[in-house]
Design a protein around this motif. Structure first.
Motif, PDB file in Angstrom:
ATOM      1  N   LEU A 162      -2.863  -2.040  33.916  1.00 50.97           N
ATOM      2  CA  LEU A 162      -1.865  -1.727  32.891  1.00 50.97           C
ATOM      3  C   LEU A 162      -2.517  -1.509  31.536  1.00 50.97           C
ATOM      4  O   LEU A 162      -2.043  -0.689  30.728  1.00 50.97           O
ATOM      5  CB  LEU A 162      -0.833  -2.855  32.809  1.00 50.97           C
ATOM      6  CG  LEU A 162       0.048  -3.047  34.049  1.00 50.97           C
ATOM      7  CD1 LEU A 162       0.974  -4.236  33.871  1.00 50.97           C
ATOM      8  CD2 LEU A 162       0.854  -1.771  34.329  1.00 50.97           C
ATOM      9  N   ASN A 163      -3.613  -2.210  31.288  1.00 46.09           N
ATOM     10  CA  ASN A 163      -4.349  -1.995  30.049  1.00 46.09           C
ATOM     11  C   ASN A 163      -4.918  -0.578  30.000  1.00 46.09           C
ATOM     12  O   ASN A 163      -4.935   0.071  28.943  1.00 46.09           O
ATOM     13  CB  ASN A 163      -5.460  -3.029  29.931  1.00 46.09           C
ATOM     14  CG  ASN A 163      -6.329  -2.821  28.718  1.00 46.09           C
ATOM     15  OD1 ASN A 163      -5.863  -2.941  27.576  1.00 46.09           O
ATOM     16  ND2 ASN A 163      -7.606  -2.499  28.946  1.00 46.09           N
ATOM     17  N   LEU A 164      -5.380  -0.081  31.138  1.00 43.11           N
ATOM     18  CA  LEU A 164      -5.878   1.305  31.201  1.00 43.11           C
ATOM     19  C   LEU A 164      -4.756   2.291  30.868  1.00 43.11           C
ATOM     20  O   LEU A 164      -4.956   3.254  30.116  1.00 43.11           O
ATOM     21  CB  LEU A 164      -6.457   1.574  32.591  1.00 43.11           C
ATOM     22  CG  LEU A 164      -7.152   2.919  32.830  1.00 43.11           C
ATOM     23  CD1 LEU A 164      -8.266   2.748  33.855  1.00 43.11           C
ATOM     24  CD2 LEU A 164      -6.174   3.971  33.359  1.00 43.11           C
ATOM     25  N   LEU A 165      -3.553   2.059  31.418  1.00 41.67           N
ATOM     26  CA  LEU A 165      -2.424   2.960  31.139  1.00 41.67           C
ATOM     27  C   LEU A 165      -2.019   2.888  29.664  1.00 41.67           C
ATOM     28  O   LEU A 165      -1.685   3.913  29.049  1.00 41.67           O
ATOM     29  CB  LEU A 165      -1.247   2.598  32.033  1.00 41.67           C
ATOM     30  CG  LEU A 165      -1.470   2.753  33.555  1.00 41.67           C
ATOM     31  CD1 LEU A 165      -0.207   2.342  34.306  1.00 41.67           C
ATOM     32  CD2 LEU A 165      -1.866   4.185  33.893  1.00 41.67           C
ATOM     33  N   PHE A 171      -4.331   6.918  23.596  1.00 39.41           N
ATOM     34  CA  PHE A 171      -5.237   8.055  23.418  1.00 39.41           C
ATOM     35  C   PHE A 171      -4.472   9.360  23.197  1.00 39.41           C
ATOM     36  O   PHE A 171      -4.936  10.264  22.496  1.00 39.41           O
ATOM     37  CB  PHE A 171      -6.155   8.166  24.631  1.00 39.41           C
ATOM     38  CG  PHE A 171      -7.074   9.353  24.612  1.00 39.41           C
ATOM     39  CD1 PHE A 171      -8.005   9.528  23.594  1.00 39.41           C
ATOM     40  CD2 PHE A 171      -7.005  10.314  25.607  1.00 39.41           C
ATOM     41  CE1 PHE A 171      -8.842  10.637  23.571  1.00 39.41           C
ATOM     42  CE2 PHE A 171      -7.852  11.419  25.590  1.00 39.41           C
ATOM     43  CZ  PHE A 171      -8.776  11.583  24.568  1.00 39.41           C
ATOM     44  N   THR A 172      -3.268   9.462  23.765  1.00 36.78           N
ATOM     45  CA  THR A 172      -2.461  10.681  23.590  1.00 36.78           C
ATOM     46  C   THR A 172      -1.893  10.808  22.180  1.00 36.78           C
ATOM     47  O   THR A 172      -1.499  11.911  21.773  1.00 36.78           O
ATOM     48  CB  THR A 172      -1.302  10.683  24.606  1.00 36.78           C
ATOM     49  OG1 THR A 172      -0.502   9.512  24.430  1.00 36.78           O
ATOM     50  CG2 THR A 172      -1.835  10.735  26.030  1.00 36.78           C
ATOM     51  N   THR A 173      -1.862   9.721  21.458  1.00 36.14           N
ATOM     52  CA  THR A 173      -1.290   9.753  20.101  1.00 36.14           C
ATOM     53  C   THR A 173      -2.358   9.653  19.032  1.00 36.14           C
ATOM     54  O   THR A 173      -2.010   9.576  17.839  1.00 36.14           O
ATOM     55  CB  THR A 173      -0.302   8.593  19.937  1.00 36.14           C
ATOM     56  OG1 THR A 173      -0.985   7.349  20.131  1.00 36.14           O
ATOM     57  CG2 THR A 173       0.837   8.715  20.921  1.00 36.14           C
ATOM     58  N   SER A 174      -3.627   9.586  19.436  1.00 30.51           N
ATOM     59  CA  SER A 174      -4.704   9.463  18.452  1.00 30.51           C
ATOM     60  C   SER A 174      -5.845  10.394  18.841  1.00 30.51           C
ATOM     61  O   SER A 174      -5.864  10.980  19.929  1.00 30.51           O
ATOM     62  CB  SER A 174      -5.201   8.021  18.345  1.00 30.51           C
ATOM     63  OG  SER A 174      -5.810   7.636  19.559  1.00 30.51           O
ATOM     64  N   GLY A 177     -10.867   8.321  21.705  1.00 33.77           N
ATOM     65  CA  GLY A 177     -10.767   7.963  23.121  1.00 33.77           C
ATOM     66  C   GLY A 177     -11.672   6.822  23.532  1.00 33.77           C
ATOM     67  O   GLY A 177     -11.932   6.637  24.730  1.00 33.77           O
ATOM     68  N   VAL A 178     -12.152   6.046  22.554  1.00 30.07           N
ATOM     69  CA  VAL A 178     -13.069   4.941  22.876  1.00 30.07           C
ATOM     70  C   VAL A 178     -12.353   3.863  23.683  1.00 30.07           C
ATOM     71  O   VAL A 178     -12.887   3.349  24.680  1.00 30.07           O
ATOM     72  CB  VAL A 178     -13.666   4.353  21.576  1.00 30.07           C
ATOM     73  CG1 VAL A 178     -14.584   3.180  21.897  1.00 30.07           C
ATOM     74  CG2 VAL A 178     -14.415   5.421  20.796  1.00 30.07           C
ATOM     75  N   ASP A 179     -11.148   3.492  23.280  1.00 31.54           N
ATOM     76  CA  ASP A 179     -10.417   2.442  23.986  1.00 31.54           C
ATOM     77  C   ASP A 179     -10.120   2.853  25.430  1.00 31.54           C
ATOM     78  O   ASP A 179     -10.225   2.027  26.346  1.00 31.54           O
ATOM     79  CB  ASP A 179      -9.113   2.142  23.249  1.00 31.54           C
ATOM     80  CG  ASP A 179      -9.350   1.425  21.924  1.00 31.54           C
ATOM     81  OD1 ASP A 179     -10.329   0.658  21.849  1.00 31.54           O
ATOM     82  OD2 ASP A 179      -8.575   1.646  20.982  1.00 31.54           O
ATOM     83  N   TRP A 238     -12.272  -1.909  21.278  1.00 27.06           N
ATOM     84  CA  TRP A 238     -12.968  -2.671  22.312  1.00 27.06           C
ATOM     85  C   TRP A 238     -12.382  -2.396  23.696  1.00 27.06           C
ATOM     86  O   TRP A 238     -12.768  -3.015  24.668  1.00 27.06           O
ATOM     87  CB  TRP A 238     -12.899  -4.179  22.004  1.00 27.06           C
ATOM     88  CG  TRP A 238     -13.954  -4.606  21.018  1.00 27.06           C
ATOM     89  CD1 TRP A 238     -14.438  -3.888  19.971  1.00 27.06           C
ATOM     90  CD2 TRP A 238     -14.631  -5.857  21.010  1.00 27.06           C
ATOM     91  NE1 TRP A 238     -15.379  -4.606  19.291  1.00 27.06           N
ATOM     92  CE2 TRP A 238     -15.522  -5.825  19.896  1.00 27.06           C
ATOM     93  CE3 TRP A 238     -14.568  -7.003  21.772  1.00 27.06           C
ATOM     94  CZ2 TRP A 238     -16.353  -6.898  19.578  1.00 27.06           C
ATOM     95  CZ3 TRP A 238     -15.388  -8.072  21.455  1.00 27.06           C
ATOM     96  CH2 TRP A 238     -16.281  -8.017  20.374  1.00 27.06           C
ATOM     97  N   GLY A 239     -11.407  -1.519  23.754  1.00 30.56           N
ATOM     98  CA  GLY A 239     -10.820  -1.151  25.036  1.00 30.56           C
ATOM     99  C   GLY A 239      -9.784  -2.134  25.545  1.00 30.56           C
ATOM    100  O   GLY A 239      -9.505  -2.149  26.764  1.00 30.56           O
TER     101      GLY A 239
END
Length: 329
Positions: A162-165, A171-174, A177-179, A238-239
């Motif tokens: 769920l953290n990946l999702l 990432f779609t709003t910024s 893409g590091v996180d 930090w992802g």
């Protein structure tokens, strides 16, 4: 006086010399003359068949010359080659049987039972790697805590997914893409490593009452608790979709911020549960009588009896001996 009147020089009277009583007795007897005697005529041959002397039963038989039956060199070589081929076929059959049994043992694992985890379908080319059965391998007083550790691991894997999702949504709003990239790394890294590094050790510790497994679990799981706390905090870039990141995003995009807030709550639950379970396992460890000295003994025994260690030690000793021999020469 008449006896004296006979002339001794006169011709004898006609007296037959064969009329002598001794001669006539012989001639008048029933005995056959020698020239007319037949040794086979007057005797019956009926008793000869019944009175035959049996053949000698002596254990010593006369030597009988037998013809030479030694095989030729070509025949001997052919027989030897056939024996070698038969022995080779037998060895190949035994080697194939040993390989089959070894593969079966590897598929069954160290317990000698068929692995059942992960529960994959039979059509899948990847086979299960571990055997797991709480009711059979774990004592009754440890089953509840051991199952809770298993559920914590599954809950952690679900939270990482769920953290990946959530990071993908962020990432779609910024433009960064590091996180999202780090969230993929954490899922690939932490999901299998947590299973191997702290869940399987605690499972083995409850199963075999191993002091070394308990100490290894405590060391690794303490690091896992620290990671849970960091993930729940949510340091930016930090992802992790923790509290700090979720609060920052919710002011920009409420939908994405809400998703990250849910993930932050899940990370917090993981951290709290891990601390509670760590205390429960430690209290059970104190009741088992395990100690650091036992852990050292188990580690030493496991290292010295390991085939890898024995092979490495043998290679090092042989290399040292060869080097010493070359220096002496």
């Amino acid at each position: 006086m008449s006896g004296f009147d006979n002339n001794p020089f006169a011709e004898p009277a006609n007296e037959n010399p064969f009329n002598d009583p001794s001669v006539t007795q012989v001639t008048n007897s029933a005995t056959e003359p020698v020239d007319q005697y037949s040794p086979f005529g007057a005797h019956s041959t009926e008793g000869l068949a019944t009175g035959t002397t049996p053949a000698s039963t002596s254990p010593y038989q006369p030597a009988v010359l037998q013809p030479s039956t030694e095989p030729s060199p070509q025949a001997t070589a052919a027989v030897a080659q056939a024996n070698l081929l038969r022995q080779q076929e037998e060895l190949e059959r035994k080697a194939a049987e040993l390989d089959r049994r070894e593969q079966e043992l590897q598929s069954r694992g160290a317990t000698g039972k068929e692995n059942n985890w992960p529960p994959l379908p039979k059509m899948c080319p990847i086979k299960p790697c571990f055997y797991q059965d709480f009711s059979e391998e774990i004592p009754l007083e440890y089953q509840r805590v051991c199952k809770m550790m298993y559920y914590l691991w599954m809950f952690n894997c679900m939270t990482l997914f769920l953290n990946l999702l959530a990071c993908l949504a962020y990432f779609t709003t910024s433009e960064y893409g590091v996180d999202f990239g780090l969230s993929i790394l954490w899922l690939i890294l932490f999901a299998p490593c947590s299973f191997l590094c702290w869940y399987r050790p605690v499972y083995k510790a409850f199963k075999t009452d191993s002091s070394f497994s308990f100490f290894f679990f405590f060391f690794v799981f303490f690091c896992q608790v620290v990671i849970f706390v960091i993930q729940s905090v949510g340091i930016p870039k930090w992802g992790n979709s923790g509290w700090i990141t979720a609060i920052e995003v919710i002011s920009v995009n409420k939908a994405v911020g809400a998703i990250m807030m849910i993930v932050a709550i899940l990370f917090t639950i993981c951290a709290v549960l891990s601390i509670i379970l760590l205390k429960m396992v430690h209290s059970m460890y104190r009741r088992t009588g395990a100690s650091f000295q036992k852990a050292q003994q188990e580690f030493s025994h496991g290292v010295f009896t390991s085939k890898t260690f024995q092979t490495a030690a043998t290679g090092a000793a042989s290399s040292a001996a060869q080097g010493s021999f070359q220096r002496n020469n």
